[in-house]
Design a protein around this motif. Structure first.
Motif, PDB file in Angstrom:
ATOM      1  N   MET A   1       0.820  -1.214   0.000  1.00 31.32           N
ATOM      2  CA  MET A   1       0.000   0.000   0.000  1.00 31.32           C
ATOM      3  C   MET A   1       0.851   1.260   0.000  1.00 31.32           C
ATOM      4  N   ASP A   2       2.157   1.106   0.117  1.00 26.04           N
ATOM      5  CA  ASP A   2       3.082   2.235   0.149  1.00 26.04           C
ATOM      6  C   ASP A   2       3.391   2.644  -1.286  1.00 26.04           C
ATOM      7  N   GLN A   3       2.920   3.808  -1.698  1.00 22.43           N
ATOM      8  CA  GLN A   3       3.079   4.225  -3.091  1.00 22.43           C
ATOM      9  C   GLN A   3       4.532   4.516  -3.456  1.00 22.43           C
ATOM     10  N   SER A   4       5.391   4.688  -2.469  1.00 22.17           N
ATOM     11  CA  SER A   4       6.811   4.844  -2.773  1.00 22.17           C
ATOM     12  C   SER A   4       7.467   3.498  -3.081  1.00 22.17           C
ATOM     13  N   VAL A   5       6.786   2.411  -2.737  1.00 21.90           N
ATOM     14  CA  VAL A   5       7.254   1.065  -3.061  1.00 21.90           C
ATOM     15  C   VAL A   5       6.659   0.596  -4.374  1.00 21.90           C
ATOM     16  N   LEU A   6       5.357   0.812  -4.530  1.00 17.08           N
ATOM     17  CA  LEU A   6       4.609   0.296  -5.672  1.00 17.08           C
ATOM     18  C   LEU A   6       3.472   1.265  -5.952  1.00 17.08           C
ATOM     19  N   ALA A   7       3.407   1.809  -7.142  1.00 18.41           N
ATOM     20  CA  ALA A   7       2.434   2.854  -7.453  1.00 18.41           C
ATOM     21  C   ALA A   7       1.188   2.268  -8.116  1.00 18.41           C
ATOM     22  N   GLY A   8       0.025   2.665  -7.608  1.00 22.70           N
ATOM     23  CA  GLY A   8      -1.229   2.285  -8.237  1.00 22.70           C
ATOM     24  C   GLY A   8      -1.987   1.175  -7.547  1.00 22.70           C
ATOM     25  N   VAL A   9      -1.328   0.444  -6.655  1.00 25.29           N
ATOM     26  CA  VAL A   9      -1.982  -0.652  -5.952  1.00 25.29           C
ATOM     27  C   VAL A   9      -2.711  -0.102  -4.730  1.00 25.29           C
ATOM     28  N   GLY A  10      -3.961  -0.515  -4.590  1.00 24.48           N
ATOM     29  CA  GLY A  10      -4.762  -0.115  -3.436  1.00 24.48           C
ATOM     30  C   GLY A  10      -5.254  -1.334  -2.687  1.00 24.48           C
TER      31      GLY A  10
END
Length: 269
Positions: A156-165
């Motif tokens: 859920m961390d957008q700095s790790v992976l963008a776009g996943v909710g």
């Protein structure tokens, strides 16, 4: 909060409707009045998405929109309805077929005009987006593998992976039988490669269908035809219902401010 596939579709649809032509930009609410005045009447080059962010390029200036939890767009053809309530921003223009088109934005967390360096700073703090062309998940795994934080939080961390909710998080972990409480450093490179490839497929399917469907045909009540709402997910929003695979009750717990759903048997720690 809309996930990455929704923003990708929005960018595609807005580019199709408005790009290459002048756009009349207003802020009926007044909250975006200065930005609207700066963009009004200018030609839209394109709209792109990265993760949960939208970027509409008007020459040297870029409109950045982040919908957050409550933001939404409403679009249509012909004459737009009279403005009502907290209407942050309205676009009006001539569509590709010569008819009128419009789109309204309400409730967004961010609606701002940025310079190119400001856009770059946003992109620099985001992890890889599975929907971007020629992107792999290596950078995401470097962050995950170096962390003791639960993988359910890292996704859920957008700095790790963008776009996943929240939906993709729960469903991806279930599909790979990974406990959301497993520390990131216990997710090895081979497992992550499988998860990343699966995520790319799932999110691309979400773009095509306009909804998230993560169940395999053999795990649905209805094997053919349209996927029913109750058959679309393995664990997301299925608290207390039997797991589709083992029959154990699906559980829920708050993780990083959102309800996490998982099967304690299929996803044992």
């Amino acid at each position: 909060m809309p996930e990455g596939h929704t923003l990708f579709r929005l960018a595609r649809d807005q580019s199709s409707a408005f790009a290459g032509r002048p756009v009349h930009v207003t802020s009926p609410q007044g909250r975006f009045a200065a930005g609207a005045a700066l963009l009004d009447g200018r030609v839209l080059d394109e709209v792109t998405s990265y993760g949960k962010h939208l970027f509409a390029c008007f020459g040297a200036d870029t409109l950045h929109v982040h919908l957050g939890l409550y933001g939404s767009y409403t679009s249509g053809a012909g004459t737009p309805p009279p403005p009502r309530g907290a209407l942050r921003m309205r676009w009006e223009g001539d569509g590709p077929d010569g008819g009128g088109v419009w789109t309204d934005l309400r409730g967004a967390t961010a609606c701002e005009v940025l310079t190119t360096p400001e856009v770059d700073r946003i992109l620099d703090r985001l992890g890889p987006d599975p929907l971007r062309p020629r992107t792999d998940g290596t950078a995401a795994h470097r962050r995950i593998a170096a962390s003791r934080t639960a993988v359910g939080a890292l996704l859920m961390d957008q700095s790790v992976l963008a776009g996943v909710g929240n939906v993709y998080r729960a469903e991806l972990l279930f599909r790979h039988r990974v406990s959301p409480f497993r520390p990131g450093r216990q997710v090895d490179a081979d497992l992550w490669a499988r998860m990343w490839a699966d995520l790319v497929v799932l999110m691309r399917a979400g773009v095509r269908m306009g909804r998230i469907v993560t169940t395999r045909p053999e795990d649905r009540h209805r094997r053919r035809g349209a996927v029913l709402r109750d058959d679309a997910h393995y664990v997301y929003r299925r608290t207390g219902l039997p797991c589709r695979i083992c029959g154990t009750e699906v559980r829920t717990e708050v993780m990083v401010g959102r309800n996490l759903h998982w099967c304690p048997v299929c996803q044992a720690v």
